[in-house]
Design a protein around this motif. Sequence first.
Motif, short mmCIF file in Angstrom:
data_model
loop_
_atom_site.label_atom_id
_atom_site.label_comp_id
_atom_site.label_asym_id
_atom_site.label_seq_id
_atom_site.Cartn_x
_atom_site.Cartn_y
_atom_site.Cartn_z
N GLY A 25 0.81 -1.20 0.00
CA GLY A 25 0.00 0.00 0.00
C GLY A 25 0.84 1.25 0.00
O GLY A 25 1.92 1.29 0.59
N PRO A 26 0.36 2.28 -0.67
CA PRO A 26 1.14 3.52 -0.84
C PRO A 26 1.18 4.41 0.39
O PRO A 26 1.91 5.40 0.41
N THR A 27 0.41 4.09 1.42
CA THR A 27 0.32 4.98 2.58
C THR A 27 1.20 4.54 3.74
O THR A 27 1.10 5.07 4.83
N PHE A 28 2.07 3.57 3.50
CA PHE A 28 2.89 3.03 4.59
C PHE A 28 3.67 4.13 5.29
O PHE A 28 3.81 4.12 6.52
N GLY A 29 4.17 5.08 4.53
CA GLY A 29 4.98 6.15 5.10
C GLY A 29 4.22 7.09 6.01
O GLY A 29 4.83 7.96 6.64
N ARG A 30 2.92 6.95 6.08
CA ARG A 30 2.09 7.81 6.94
C ARG A 30 1.96 7.25 8.35
O ARG A 30 1.36 7.90 9.22
N TYR A 31 2.49 6.07 8.59
CA TYR A 31 2.27 5.40 9.86
C TYR A 31 3.58 5.14 10.60
O TYR A 31 4.60 4.81 10.00
N ALA A 32 3.49 5.29 11.91
CA ALA A 32 4.53 4.71 12.75
C ALA A 32 4.33 3.19 12.74
O ALA A 32 3.23 2.70 12.48
N VAL A 33 5.39 2.47 12.99
CA VAL A 33 5.30 1.01 13.02
C VAL A 33 5.86 0.51 14.33
O VAL A 33 6.98 0.85 14.72
N GLY A 34 5.06 -0.29 14.99
CA GLY A 34 5.48 -0.87 16.26
C GLY A 34 5.68 -2.36 16.15
O GLY A 34 5.13 -3.02 15.27
N PHE A 46 4.26 -4.48 24.26
CA PHE A 46 5.05 -3.58 23.42
C PHE A 46 6.52 -3.96 23.46
O PHE A 46 7.06 -4.30 24.52
N VAL A 47 7.16 -3.87 22.29
CA VAL A 47 8.59 -4.13 22.19
C VAL A 47 9.32 -2.86 21.74
O VAL A 47 10.25 -2.40 22.41
N ALA A 48 8.89 -2.31 20.60
CA ALA A 48 9.58 -1.14 20.04
C ALA A 48 8.68 -0.45 19.04
O ALA A 48 7.75 -1.07 18.51
N VAL A 49 8.98 0.81 18.77
CA VAL A 49 8.23 1.56 17.76
C VAL A 49 9.18 2.51 17.07
O VAL A 49 10.13 3.03 17.69
N VAL A 50 8.93 2.74 15.78
CA VAL A 50 9.70 3.70 14.99
C VAL A 50 8.72 4.67 14.35
O VAL A 50 7.66 4.28 13.87
N SER A 51 9.09 5.94 14.35
CA SER A 51 8.21 6.99 13.83
C SER A 51 8.13 6.94 12.29
O SER A 51 8.81 6.16 11.64
N LEU A 52 7.29 7.80 11.75
CA LEU A 52 7.06 7.82 10.31
C LEU A 52 8.37 7.98 9.51
O LEU A 52 8.60 7.27 8.53
N SER A 53 9.18 8.89 9.96
CA SER A 53 10.42 9.17 9.24
C SER A 53 11.55 8.23 9.62
O SER A 53 12.56 8.15 8.93
#
Length: 120
Positions: A25-34, A46-53
């Motif tokens: 999907g083209p919107t992946f960059g709009r989300y943080a991923v945990g 919870f283990v870890a999360v990375v922001s959009l950028s």
Amino acid sequence: VQLVESGGGLVQPGGSLRLSCVASGPTFGRYAVGWFRQAPGKEREFVAVVSLSGGSTDYADSVKGRFIVFRNNAKNTVYLQMSSLKPEDTAVYYCAAGGVSRLVSAYDYWGQGTQLTVSS
């Protein structure tokens, strides 16, 4: 957004492994991923999360200093590099897309999970 984890397996204590989470999907960059994990009989944690950028990260105390989360938006992929693995790291690991949060409820999209077993 659809998420698919890979890279799990059996590792000896002290070993290393890298998990991958590939998104469609083209919107992946709009989300943080945990990254979250769930051991048998326990709640998902919870283990870890990375922001959009990718410029901001957060880790659970139990993995801080041993795990690194990072992303490559050009490849729609987030990674969890795990080292100094312990038996208590054994769990099904899930990636999820949503807000930058430690809460399960903050994430809208989830992968199917990949099993990590740390054992000698």
